[in-house]
Design an enzyme around this catalytic site. Structure first.
Site, mmCIF file in Angstrom:
data_model
loop_
_atom_site.group_PDB
_atom_site.id
_atom_site.type_symbol
_atom_site.label_atom_id
_atom_site.label_comp_id
_atom_site.label_asym_id
_atom_site.label_seq_id
_atom_site.Cartn_x
_atom_site.Cartn_y
_atom_site.Cartn_z
ATOM 1 N N HIS A 30 28.129 39.508 45.382
ATOM 2 C CA HIS A 30 29.039 38.496 45.938
ATOM 3 C C HIS A 30 28.780 38.193 47.410
ATOM 4 O O HIS A 30 29.706 37.982 48.201
ATOM 5 C CB HIS A 30 30.492 38.918 45.739
ATOM 6 C CG HIS A 30 30.938 38.922 44.302
ATOM 7 N ND1 HIS A 30 30.345 38.132 43.331
ATOM 8 C CD2 HIS A 30 31.933 39.615 43.667
ATOM 9 C CE1 HIS A 30 30.949 38.333 42.169
ATOM 10 N NE2 HIS A 30 31.912 39.220 42.346
ATOM 11 N N HIS A 77 37.039 33.628 42.449
ATOM 12 C CA HIS A 77 37.235 34.894 41.744
ATOM 13 C C HIS A 77 38.710 35.132 41.401
ATOM 14 O O HIS A 77 39.206 36.259 41.508
ATOM 15 C CB HIS A 77 36.703 36.047 42.593
ATOM 16 C CG HIS A 77 36.217 37.216 41.794
ATOM 17 N ND1 HIS A 77 37.043 37.967 40.989
ATOM 18 C CD2 HIS A 77 34.982 37.769 41.691
ATOM 19 C CE1 HIS A 77 36.348 38.942 40.433
ATOM 20 N NE2 HIS A 77 35.077 38.847 40.843
ATOM 21 N N ASP A 100 32.364 42.668 31.478
ATOM 22 C CA ASP A 100 31.953 42.211 32.810
ATOM 23 C C ASP A 100 30.572 41.613 32.610
ATOM 24 O O ASP A 100 29.554 42.181 33.015
ATOM 25 C CB ASP A 100 31.932 43.365 33.809
ATOM 26 C CG ASP A 100 31.819 42.872 35.255
ATOM 27 O OD1 ASP A 100 31.727 41.644 35.462
ATOM 28 O OD2 ASP A 100 31.822 43.718 36.173
ATOM 29 N N GLU A 128 34.638 33.405 35.950
ATOM 30 C CA GLU A 128 33.892 32.976 37.127
ATOM 31 C C GLU A 128 32.756 32.034 36.722
ATOM 32 O O GLU A 128 31.720 32.474 36.249
ATOM 33 C CB GLU A 128 33.326 34.194 37.861
ATOM 34 C CG GLU A 128 34.358 35.243 38.213
ATOM 35 C CD GLU A 128 33.722 36.585 38.476
ATOM 36 O OE1 GLU A 128 32.851 36.671 39.378
ATOM 37 O OE2 GLU A 128 34.066 37.560 37.776
#
Length: 323
Positions: free
Chosen positions: A103, A173, A230, A288
């Site tokens: 990120h 996010h 994830d 996302e």
């Protein structure tokens, strides 16, 4: 409407803006461009907040790791080994997720105070990432515009320009919990993706695109989201000039429905299994929209290269309804 909600340790003020339209209320912070809350009605007309967040600035400063509601850049998701080679030059990034860059590094866009100006039914946020920040090449000028349309849908439009070749991958996010409390594991999720990117150590993609058929990654028909995700889904539509609907999240208890439309080719689904205190595992689901993780090192993935004279553009729309 905006209000001062606190200051950083260096004295920089942080403000909060409130947007309201068509029965939807959204609060956004200048710190991190954070979507602090989104209030929408349920099937009985009762309004509630459907995103995870803190009441004040101190919560975000004390708990940065979940990236709650924040704008993410210069590169959303992970870059393996915190390095990439572009036009024959290797660039070494700041590792902040084991050996990898996550990120945008230690001080990504989520930890910056953005300049904010008001526009019709929304806000325009801007910042400059200087050449070499977190190891990325090029001076990057970024603009993100939040608006509510006549239906109360939240639009997030991104633009960026650079003075040297670089990689750019931007997202938001926000974690969604349409019930407004408890966990989101019982929400029903649909994702228009026939393939996903399997990952290895550190959640770095192995490089191939795998078929979701017969796997736990098949959300082409709506089903309970559960937990343990994830992962990046390769959206069937690919990159598009205008946002196209790619996902739907539904909470049977409240009747609230969230739709996601985007120009992006991928979407990371994170079920917040490791979100940490003060939230319980599975408290929300992050959807996302973005390019794929580790694209700078994967020539077979959609490119994230931005060159001088080009304009990076991306848009995602979150729509709200009830069923």
């Amino acid at each position: 409407m905006n209000e001062l909600i606190g200051t950083l340790s260096d004295g920089t003020p942080v403000h909060r803006w409130t947007l309201e339209r068509a029965g939807v209320r959204v609060r956004i912070l200048s710190y991190g461009g954070i979507v602090q809350d989104v209030e929408v009605p349920d099937r009985d007309g009762r309004t509630g907040n459907v995103v995870l967040g803190f009441d004040g600035l101190d919560g975000y400063l004390a708990h940065p790791a979940p990236f709650l509601g924040a704008l993410i850049g210069r590169y959303a998701n992970r870059i393996g080994g915190a390095r990439f080679t572009l036009d024959g030059t290797e660039h070494v990034l700041v590792p902040n997720d084991g050996p990898n860059s996550l990120h945008g590094g230690e001080r990504g866009f989520d930890k910056r105070v953005w300049d904010v100006t008001e526009v019709a039914h929304g806000l325009r946020l801007s910042l400059v990432a200087e050449d070499g920040e977190e190891g990325f090449p090029g001076r990057l000028e970024v603009t993100v515009t939040y608006t509510l349309d006549e239906r109360g849908a939240l639009h997030i439009a991104y633009e960026a320009v650079t003075d040297a070749p670089t990689h750019v991958n931007l997202t938001n996010h926000t974690y969604w919990n349409l019930a407004g409390s408890g966990t989101a594991g019982g929400h029903e999720l649909r994702v228009a993706a026939s393939r996903y990117t399997p990952s290895g150590p550190g959640l770095i993609p192995a490089g191939e695109l795998a078929d979701v058929s017969g796997t736990r990654y098949d959300f082409r028909e709506a089903r309970k989201a559960g937990g343990g995700y994830d992962d990046n889904f390769a959206l069937d539509k690919g990159v598009t000039a205008a946002p196209e609907e790619v996902a739907e999240l539904y909470d049977p208890a409240s009747g609230r429905v969230l739709t996601v439309a985007t120009t992006e080719p991928g979407m990371q689904v994170y079920t917040a299994d490791h979100i940490g205190e003060p939230f319980e595992p599975g408290a929300g689901i992050a959807l996302e929209t973005q390019h794929f993780p580790d694209s700078p090192n994967r020539p077979g993935f959609p490119s994230t290269v931005l060159r001088p004279g080009e304009v990076f553009r991306s848009e995602t729309v979150y729509g709200f309804s009830v069923r």
